[in-house]
Design a protein around this motif. Structure first.
Motif, PDB file in Angstrom:
ATOM      1  N   TYR A  23       0.818  -1.210   0.000  1.00 36.33           N
ATOM      2  CA  TYR A  23       0.000   0.000   0.000  1.00 36.33           C
ATOM      3  C   TYR A  23       0.855   1.266   0.000  1.00 36.33           C
ATOM      4  CZ  TYR A  23      -3.841  -3.197   0.922  1.00 36.33           C
ATOM      5  OH  TYR A  23      -4.753  -4.221   0.837  1.00 36.33           O
ATOM      6  N   VAL A  24       1.945   1.255   0.752  1.00 41.61           N
ATOM      7  CA  VAL A  24       2.843   2.416   0.797  1.00 41.61           C
ATOM      8  C   VAL A  24       3.455   2.674  -0.582  1.00 41.61           C
ATOM      9  CG1 VAL A  24       5.073   3.174   1.755  1.00 41.61           C
ATOM     10  CG2 VAL A  24       3.274   2.350   3.267  1.00 41.61           C
ATOM     11  N   SER A  25       3.671   1.616  -1.366  1.00 43.00           N
ATOM     12  CA  SER A  25       4.253   1.788  -2.701  1.00 43.00           C
ATOM     13  C   SER A  25       3.270   2.409  -3.688  1.00 43.00           C
ATOM     14  CB  SER A  25       4.742   0.440  -3.244  1.00 43.00           C
ATOM     15  OG  SER A  25       3.665  -0.364  -3.694  1.00 43.00           O
ATOM     16  N   ILE A  26       1.983   2.352  -3.403  1.00 41.22           N
ATOM     17  CA  ILE A  26       0.956   2.844  -4.330  1.00 41.22           C
ATOM     18  C   ILE A  26       0.588   4.298  -4.066  1.00 41.22           C
ATOM     19  CG2 ILE A  26      -1.482   2.588  -4.994  1.00 41.22           C
ATOM     20  CD1 ILE A  26      -1.113  -0.441  -4.543  1.00 41.22           C
ATOM     21  N   PHE A  27       0.501   4.678  -2.803  1.00 40.46           N
ATOM     22  CA  PHE A  27      -0.023   5.989  -2.441  1.00 40.46           C
ATOM     23  C   PHE A  27       1.074   6.967  -2.037  1.00 40.46           C
ATOM     24  CE2 PHE A  27      -3.424   2.960  -1.596  1.00 40.46           C
ATOM     25  CZ  PHE A  27      -4.470   3.549  -2.289  1.00 40.46           C
ATOM     26  N   LYS A  28       0.877   8.233  -2.428  1.00 38.25           N
ATOM     27  CA  LYS A  28       1.764   9.308  -1.976  1.00 38.25           C
ATOM     28  C   LYS A  28       1.491   9.547  -0.490  1.00 38.25           C
ATOM     29  CE  LYS A  28       1.664  11.622  -6.420  1.00 38.25           C
ATOM     30  NZ  LYS A  28       1.170  12.752  -7.180  1.00 38.25           N
ATOM     31  N   ASN A  29       2.385  10.282   0.165  1.00 41.59           N
ATOM     32  CA  ASN A  29       2.221  10.622   1.573  1.00 41.59           C
ATOM     33  C   ASN A  29       2.037   9.352   2.407  1.00 41.59           C
ATOM     34  OD1 ASN A  29       1.973  12.220   3.864  1.00 41.59           O
ATOM     35  ND2 ASN A  29      -0.191  12.660   3.535  1.00 41.59           N
ATOM     36  N   SER A  30       2.935   8.378   2.185  1.00 39.36           N
ATOM     37  CA  SER A  30       2.808   7.070   2.816  1.00 39.36           C
ATOM     38  C   SER A  30       4.138   6.603   3.394  1.00 39.36           C
ATOM     39  CB  SER A  30       2.323   6.046   1.784  1.00 39.36           C
ATOM     40  OG  SER A  30       1.086   6.439   1.238  1.00 39.36           O
ATOM     41  N   THR A  31       4.066   5.954   4.558  1.00 41.43           N
ATOM     42  CA  THR A  31       5.263   5.416   5.202  1.00 41.43           C
ATOM     43  C   THR A  31       4.901   4.185   6.021  1.00 41.43           C
ATOM     44  OG1 THR A  31       4.933   6.796   7.163  1.00 41.43           O
ATOM     45  CG2 THR A  31       6.414   7.674   5.471  1.00 41.43           C
ATOM     46  N   VAL A  32       5.885   3.331   6.210  1.00 39.55           N
ATOM     47  CA  VAL A  32       5.750   2.201   7.133  1.00 39.55           C
ATOM     48  C   VAL A  32       6.356   2.640   8.451  1.00 39.55           C
ATOM     49  CG1 VAL A  32       6.469  -0.175   7.625  1.00 39.55           C
ATOM     50  CG2 VAL A  32       5.812   0.478   5.298  1.00 39.55           C
ATOM     51  N   GLY A  33       5.667   2.339   9.544  1.00 37.87           N
ATOM     52  CA  GLY A  33       6.139   2.716  10.878  1.00 37.87           C
ATOM     53  C   GLY A  33       6.589   1.513  11.678  1.00 37.87           C
ATOM     54  N   ARG A  34       6.159   1.475  12.933  1.00 35.55           N
ATOM     55  CA  ARG A  34       6.596   0.428  13.869  1.00 35.55           C
ATOM     56  C   ARG A  34       6.099  -0.952  13.469  1.00 35.55           C
ATOM     57  NH1 ARG A  34       4.833   2.742  19.629  1.00 35.55           N
ATOM     58  NH2 ARG A  34       2.924   2.928  18.429  1.00 35.55           N
ATOM     59  N   VAL A  35       6.930  -1.934  13.754  1.00 34.61           N
ATOM     60  CA  VAL A  35       6.577  -3.339  13.560  1.00 34.61           C
ATOM     61  C   VAL A  35       6.658  -4.010  14.931  1.00 34.61           C
ATOM     62  CG1 VAL A  35       7.215  -5.507  12.444  1.00 34.61           C
ATOM     63  CG2 VAL A  35       7.501  -3.343  11.205  1.00 34.61           C
ATOM     64  N   ALA A  36       5.564  -4.624  15.365  1.00 33.83           N
ATOM     65  CA  ALA A  36       5.547  -5.385  16.621  1.00 33.83           C
ATOM     66  C   ALA A  36       5.593  -6.866  16.270  1.00 33.83           C
ATOM     67  CB  ALA A  36       4.290  -5.066  17.423  1.00 33.83           C
ATOM     68  N   ARG A  37       6.272  -7.635  17.105  1.00 35.03           N
ATOM     69  CA  ARG A  37       6.438  -9.065  16.844  1.00 35.03           C
ATOM     70  C   ARG A  37       5.823  -9.893  17.969  1.00 35.03           C
ATOM     71  NH1 ARG A  37       9.276  -9.534  12.396  1.00 35.03           N
ATOM     72  NH2 ARG A  37      10.474  -7.735  11.708  1.00 35.03           N
ATOM     73  N   TYR A  38       5.384 -11.088  17.607  1.00 35.98           N
ATOM     74  CA  TYR A  38       4.833 -12.008  18.605  1.00 35.98           C
ATOM     75  C   TYR A  38       5.936 -12.410  19.589  1.00 35.98           C
ATOM     76  CZ  TYR A  38       0.307 -12.857  16.359  1.00 35.98           C
ATOM     77  OH  TYR A  38      -0.963 -12.732  15.860  1.00 35.98           O
ATOM     78  N   PRO A  39       5.611 -12.407  20.898  1.00 34.85           N
ATOM     79  CA  PRO A  39       6.590 -12.845  21.907  1.00 34.85           C
ATOM     80  C   PRO A  39       6.534 -14.369  22.081  1.00 34.85           C
ATOM     81  CG  PRO A  39       4.611 -12.076  22.990  1.00 34.85           C
ATOM     82  CD  PRO A  39       4.397 -11.873  21.503  1.00 34.85           C
ATOM     83  N   GLU A  40       7.425 -14.890  22.878  1.00 32.85           N
ATOM     84  CA  GLU A  40       7.388 -16.312  23.261  1.00 32.85           C
ATOM     85  C   GLU A  40       6.042 -16.608  23.918  1.00 32.85           C
ATOM     86  OE1 GLU A  40       9.557 -18.746  22.756  1.00 32.85           O
ATOM     87  OE2 GLU A  40      11.084 -17.451  21.845  1.00 32.85           O
ATOM     88  N   GLY A  41       5.503 -17.760  23.646  1.00 32.56           N
ATOM     89  CA  GLY A  41       4.259 -18.190  24.275  1.00 32.56           C
ATOM     90  C   GLY A  41       3.001 -17.652  23.612  1.00 32.56           C
ATOM     91  N   ALA A  42       3.149 -16.928  22.514  1.00 36.05           N
ATOM     92  CA  ALA A  42       1.989 -16.380  21.798  1.00 36.05           C
ATOM     93  C   ALA A  42       1.447 -17.441  20.831  1.00 36.05           C
ATOM     94  CB  ALA A  42       2.404 -15.129  21.037  1.00 36.05           C
ATOM     95  N   PRO A  43       0.269 -17.200  20.260  1.00 33.47           N
ATOM     96  CA  PRO A  43      -0.315 -18.194  19.358  1.00 33.47           C
ATOM     97  C   PRO A  43       0.431 -18.354  18.023  1.00 33.47           C
ATOM     98  CG  PRO A  43      -1.750 -16.278  19.569  1.00 33.47           C
ATOM     99  CD  PRO A  43      -0.620 -16.092  20.523  1.00 33.47           C
ATOM    100  N   ARG A  44       1.388 -17.504  17.761  1.00 36.90           N
ATOM    101  CA  ARG A  44       2.208 -17.595  16.551  1.00 36.90           C
ATOM    102  C   ARG A  44       3.671 -17.716  16.977  1.00 36.90           C
ATOM    103  NH1 ARG A  44      -0.112 -15.486  11.313  1.00 36.90           N
ATOM    104  NH2 ARG A  44      -2.257 -16.176  11.525  1.00 36.90           N
ATOM    105  N   PRO A  45       4.534 -18.177  16.090  1.00 38.21           N
ATOM    106  CA  PRO A  45       5.948 -18.318  16.457  1.00 38.21           C
ATOM    107  C   PRO A  45       6.567 -16.998  16.931  1.00 38.21           C
ATOM    108  CG  PRO A  45       5.515 -19.443  14.382  1.00 38.21           C
ATOM    109  CD  PRO A  45       4.271 -18.676  14.729  1.00 38.21           C
TER     110      PRO A  45
END
Length: 160
Positions: A23-45
Motif C-alpha cells: 500500500y505504501v508503494s501505491i499511495f503518496k504521503n505514505s510510510t511504514v512505521g513500527r513493527v511489533a512481533r509475537y513474543p514467546e508463548g503467543a499463538p504464533r511463532p
C-alpha cells in the motif's frame, strides 16, 4: 475522544508486513512505521510479525497478522476520489495487479481481498443531480462499467 482521527486495523492471515509495503508503494504521503512481533508463548511463532503501523495517503492503518479466521469482504471499502482518468487508470491498475479482481461500478478487490472504489470526483454530483434525467443517465452509465470512464460518464450525464 480521539482528536486526531481514526486508525483502521486490517486483519490479515500472515501478510501484514507485505501488505503494508504494498500500500505504501501505491499511495503518496505514505510510510511504514513500527513493527511489533509475537513474543514467546503467543499463538504464533516468537519473532513473527504481529502488527505493522503504516500511513497510506495520510490515513493511519495497522496491519495485523491475526490468522485465517476473518477475511475481507465488500461490506467495507475504501473510496479513492480521482481528479482525472489518469488517476483512475493508475489506481485501478496498481490495485488489481498480481491477483486483484475488477468489479462493477468502479469497485475492485486488491490481491489481499480489500475492496476499493476508484471513482471520479464529480460522480456524486452527477448521480445526485436535481435533474432526474441527468442523474439517471449518469447512474445507468456507471452501472454498465467496471473501471469508470470519466468521458463516457460525462457524455451520458450531458445526454450525448
Amino acid at each position: 475522544m480521539a482528536t486526531d482521527g481514526f486508525t483502521t486495523c486490517l486483519w490479515f492471515d500472515d501478510e501484514a508486513e507485505e501488505a503494508a509495503h504494498y500500500y505504501v508503494s501505491i499511495f503518496k504521503n505514505s510510510t511504514v512505521g513500527r513493527v511489533a512481533r509475537y513474543p514467546e508463548g503467543a499463538p504464533r511463532p516468537a519473532g513473527t510479525v504481529l502488527t505493522v503501523e503504516f500511513t497510506a495517503n495520510g490515513h493511519k492503518f495497522v496491519a495485523l497478522n491475526g490468522g485465517p479466521q476473518f477475511r475481507f469482504n465488500e461490506a467495507i471499502s475504501f473510496q479513492i476520489f480521482c481528479e482525472n482518468q489518469e488517476e483512475i487508470d493508475y489506481y485501478w491498475t496498481k490495485l488489481i495487479e498480481n491477483g486483484g479482481e475488477p468489479g462493477p461500478c468502479g469497485w475492485l478487490k486488491d490481491r489481499y481481498g480489500v475492496s476499493w472504489q476508484i471513482i471520479p470526483d464529480r460522480l456524486d454530483d452527477m448521480i445526485s443531480d436535481p435533474d432526474p434525467a441527468k442523474a439517471a443517465r449518469a447512474t445507468q452509465a456507471m452501472l454498465s462499467m467496471h473501471k469508470l470512464d470519466i468521458a463516457a460518464l460525462e457524455k451520458a450525464y450531458a445526454g450525448e
